[in-house]
Motif scaffolding. Structure first.
Motif, short mmCIF file in Angstrom:
data_model
loop_
_atom_site.label_atom_id
_atom_site.label_comp_id
_atom_site.label_asym_id
_atom_site.label_seq_id
_atom_site.Cartn_x
_atom_site.Cartn_y
_atom_site.Cartn_z
N MET A 194 0.72 -1.19 0.11
CA MET A 194 0.02 0.03 0.06
C MET A 194 0.83 1.09 0.01
N GLY A 195 0.36 2.47 -0.51
CA GLY A 195 0.87 3.61 -0.60
C GLY A 195 1.00 4.32 0.74
N ARG A 196 1.54 5.23 0.83
CA ARG A 196 1.39 6.20 2.07
C ARG A 196 0.07 6.44 2.57
N ASP A 197 -0.80 6.67 1.85
CA ASP A 197 -2.07 7.14 2.07
C ASP A 197 -3.13 6.05 2.50
N LYS A 198 -2.61 4.74 2.62
CA LYS A 198 -3.17 3.36 2.99
C LYS A 198 -4.50 3.17 2.16
N LYS A 199 -4.54 3.84 1.07
CA LYS A 199 -5.80 3.57 0.05
C LYS A 199 -5.33 2.90 -1.29
N ASN A 200 -4.36 3.58 -1.73
CA ASN A 200 -3.88 3.53 -3.13
C ASN A 200 -2.60 2.52 -3.12
N PRO A 201 -2.17 1.75 -3.96
CA PRO A 201 -0.90 1.07 -4.19
C PRO A 201 0.45 2.04 -4.21
N LYS A 202 1.22 1.34 -3.82
CA LYS A 202 2.80 2.28 -3.89
C LYS A 202 2.87 1.79 -5.61
N PRO A 203 3.34 3.11 -6.07
CA PRO A 203 3.89 2.90 -7.56
C PRO A 203 4.85 2.10 -7.72
N LEU A 204 4.98 1.36 -9.05
CA LEU A 204 6.05 0.45 -9.23
C LEU A 204 7.33 1.54 -9.66
N ASP A 205 8.32 1.01 -9.47
CA ASP A 205 9.72 1.62 -9.75
C ASP A 205 10.69 0.44 -10.36
N VAL A 206 11.87 1.02 -10.77
CA VAL A 206 12.76 0.17 -11.27
C VAL A 206 13.39 -1.02 -10.33
N PRO A 207 13.70 -0.64 -8.97
CA PRO A 207 14.27 -1.71 -8.24
C PRO A 207 13.02 -2.53 -7.90
N ALA A 208 12.01 -2.21 -7.68
CA ALA A 208 10.69 -3.27 -7.41
C ALA A 208 10.59 -4.15 -8.72
N PHE A 209 10.39 -3.37 -9.87
CA PHE A 209 10.01 -4.25 -11.02
C PHE A 209 11.08 -5.27 -11.30
N ASN A 210 12.46 -4.91 -10.94
CA ASN A 210 13.59 -5.82 -11.36
C ASN A 210 13.34 -7.16 -10.18
N THR A 211 12.92 -6.91 -9.01
CA THR A 211 12.74 -7.94 -8.24
C THR A 211 11.63 -8.64 -8.44
N LEU A 212 10.41 -8.10 -9.13
CA LEU A 212 9.37 -8.80 -9.48
C LEU A 212 9.83 -9.86 -10.79
N VAL A 213 10.54 -9.33 -11.55
CA VAL A 213 11.08 -10.00 -12.78
C VAL A 213 11.80 -11.25 -12.41
N LYS A 214 12.92 -11.13 -11.25
CA LYS A 214 13.62 -11.91 -10.87
C LYS A 214 12.86 -13.09 -10.38
N THR A 215 11.90 -12.86 -9.13
CA THR A 215 11.06 -13.67 -8.57
C THR A 215 10.03 -14.58 -9.57
N ALA A 216 9.34 -13.83 -10.57
CA ALA A 216 8.81 -14.57 -11.57
C ALA A 216 9.32 -15.55 -12.18
N ALA A 217 10.56 -15.09 -12.88
CA ALA A 217 11.60 -16.02 -13.58
C ALA A 217 11.77 -17.27 -12.88
N GLU A 218 12.17 -16.99 -11.67
CA GLU A 218 12.60 -18.30 -10.85
C GLU A 218 11.23 -19.08 -10.62
N PHE A 219 10.02 -18.50 -10.43
CA PHE A 219 9.05 -19.22 -10.34
C PHE A 219 8.71 -20.09 -11.46
N VAL A 220 8.80 -19.71 -12.55
CA VAL A 220 8.33 -20.20 -13.81
C VAL A 220 9.52 -21.21 -14.01
N ARG A 221 10.80 -20.90 -13.85
CA ARG A 221 11.75 -22.01 -13.76
C ARG A 221 11.65 -23.18 -13.02
N ARG A 222 11.10 -23.10 -11.84
CA ARG A 222 10.97 -23.96 -10.83
C ARG A 222 9.84 -24.86 -11.22
#
Length: 164
Positions: A55-83
């Motif tokens: 959640m974002g700081r307003d506790k209503k909306n989501p935190k916006p995506l950013d470069v580090p978060a996207f890179n982590t999500l890609v790594k996690t999803a790729a590992e999940f698919v590989r497994r």
């Protein structure tokens, strides 16, 4: 230079990112008041992975995506698919070794999944890798040391496998 190489397909929005062969989409979590992120590989209709999103700081909306978060999500999803692919491969291609006639025999079961006509091949190889026998079996055949040994003791008979 292709569109992917020059970044023409790249999207970097607060709730939608596309890059590196993946799309991350922040979505409303249907189960509660929170948010989730769906990771979809390019060319696929369904996400490979859906997980909770912060959640974002307003506790209503989501935190916006950013470069580090996207890179982590890609790594996690790729590992999940590989497994998942490794588990599927292990399920469809099984191999065990048994003792037979004073030597080691490798017995393998290779299942070919097909919605209309699934099939499987049971094979035996000697220690040098030479094919000793090959029979078609039901895809539901259970390869175990006992079933492989019984097949070998029966002279690698197709009929022996069908009875097992």
């Amino acid at each position: 230079m292709t569109d992917a190489e020059d970044g023409a397909d790249r999207i970097q929005e607060p709730r939608l990112w596309r890059d590196s062969g993946w799309t991350a989409r922040v979505i409303k979590n249907e189960d509660d008041d929170g948010w989730a992120v769906a990771m979809t590989p390019d060319g696929q209709a369904e996400p490979a992975l859906v997980g909770p999103w912060t959640m974002g700081r307003d506790k209503k909306n989501p935190k916006p995506l950013d470069v580090p978060a996207f890179n982590t999500l890609v790594k996690t999803a790729a590992e999940f698919v590989r497994r998942h692919e490794q588990q599927l491969h292990a399920l469809l291609h099984q191999q065990i070794d048994i003792a037979h006639a004073g030597g080691r025999i490798g017995v393998s079961l290779d299942i070919e999944p097909d919605d209309e006509n699934p099939s499987a091949l049971l094979r035996a190889h000697d220690a040098a890798g030479e094919l000793l026998a090959e029979v078609r079996v039901a895809p539901s055949f259970k390869l175990s040391r006992a079933s492989a040994s019984a097949w070998a003791e029966a002279g690698f008979s197709a009929e022996a496998v069908r009875r097992a």
